[in-house]
Design a protein around this motif. Sequence first.
Motif, PDB file in Angstrom:
ATOM      1  N   LEU A   1       0.819  -1.203   0.000  1.00  0.00           N
ATOM      2  CA  LEU A   1       0.000   0.000   0.000  1.00  0.00           C
ATOM      3  C   LEU A   1       0.857   1.259   0.000  1.00  0.00           C
ATOM      4  CD1 LEU A   1      -2.707  -1.077   2.592  1.00  0.00           C
ATOM      5  CD2 LEU A   1      -2.853  -1.120   0.093  1.00  0.00           C
ATOM      6  N   ILE A   2       2.156   1.094   0.144  1.00  0.00           N
ATOM      7  CA  ILE A   2       3.076   2.218   0.184  1.00  0.00           C
ATOM      8  C   ILE A   2       3.849   2.271  -1.124  1.00  0.00           C
ATOM      9  CG2 ILE A   2       5.059   3.220   1.385  1.00  0.00           C
ATOM     10  CD1 ILE A   2       4.206   1.550   3.841  1.00  0.00           C
ATOM     11  N   GLU A   3       3.909   3.463  -1.709  1.00  0.00           N
ATOM     12  CA  GLU A   3       4.743   3.647  -2.891  1.00  0.00           C
ATOM     13  C   GLU A   3       6.107   4.136  -2.428  1.00  0.00           C
ATOM     14  OE1 GLU A   3       3.268   5.902  -6.152  1.00  0.00           O
ATOM     15  OE2 GLU A   3       1.251   5.101  -5.935  1.00  0.00           O
ATOM     16  N   TYR A   4       7.152   3.591  -3.010  1.00  0.00           N
ATOM     17  CA  TYR A   4       8.514   3.967  -2.626  1.00  0.00           C
ATOM     18  C   TYR A   4       9.161   4.745  -3.743  1.00  0.00           C
ATOM     19  CZ  TYR A   4       7.624   0.467   0.921  1.00  0.00           C
ATOM     20  OH  TYR A   4       7.076  -0.249   1.957  1.00  0.00           O
ATOM     21  N   PRO A   5       9.961   5.761  -3.432  1.00  0.00           N
ATOM     22  CA  PRO A   5      10.185   6.317  -2.095  1.00  0.00           C
ATOM     23  C   PRO A   5       9.014   7.195  -1.664  1.00  0.00           C
ATOM     24  CG  PRO A   5      11.452   7.556  -3.695  1.00  0.00           C
ATOM     25  CD  PRO A   5      10.757   6.448  -4.446  1.00  0.00           C
ATOM     26  N   SER A   6       8.823   7.320  -0.342  1.00  0.00           N
ATOM     27  CA  SER A   6       7.780   8.186   0.194  1.00  0.00           C
ATOM     28  C   SER A   6       8.133   8.640   1.603  1.00  0.00           C
ATOM     29  CB  SER A   6       6.431   7.459   0.208  1.00  0.00           C
ATOM     30  OG  SER A   6       6.433   6.420   1.155  1.00  0.00           O
TER      31      SER A   6
END
Length: 91
Positions: free
Chosen positions: A10-15
């Motif tokens: 659910l996390i886009e990298y980088p963030s």
Amino acid sequence: MRDIPSEQSLIEYPSAFPIKVMGAHVDGFRAAIVQVVQRFDPGFDPASVEERPSRSGNYLGLTVTVTATSREQLDELYRTLSAHPMVKVVL
């Protein structure tokens, strides 16, 4: 812990990723946490740390916002912070 494929994350990298760290309100707590965070995010700015003392003043909550580059980086940062002797809780 089971691995989640990057396409299901659910996390886009980088963030920018905020982490709350709580411990006793003692000298050196903030500096110790900043030192750990900088090992995982060399560009981390110590001036960006947000502090929130407990009502009684016995505990200090810190919010550190790191540049998350991978799930592995975040997992290892959480493990390292959680294992630190000055840390009570990591959220």
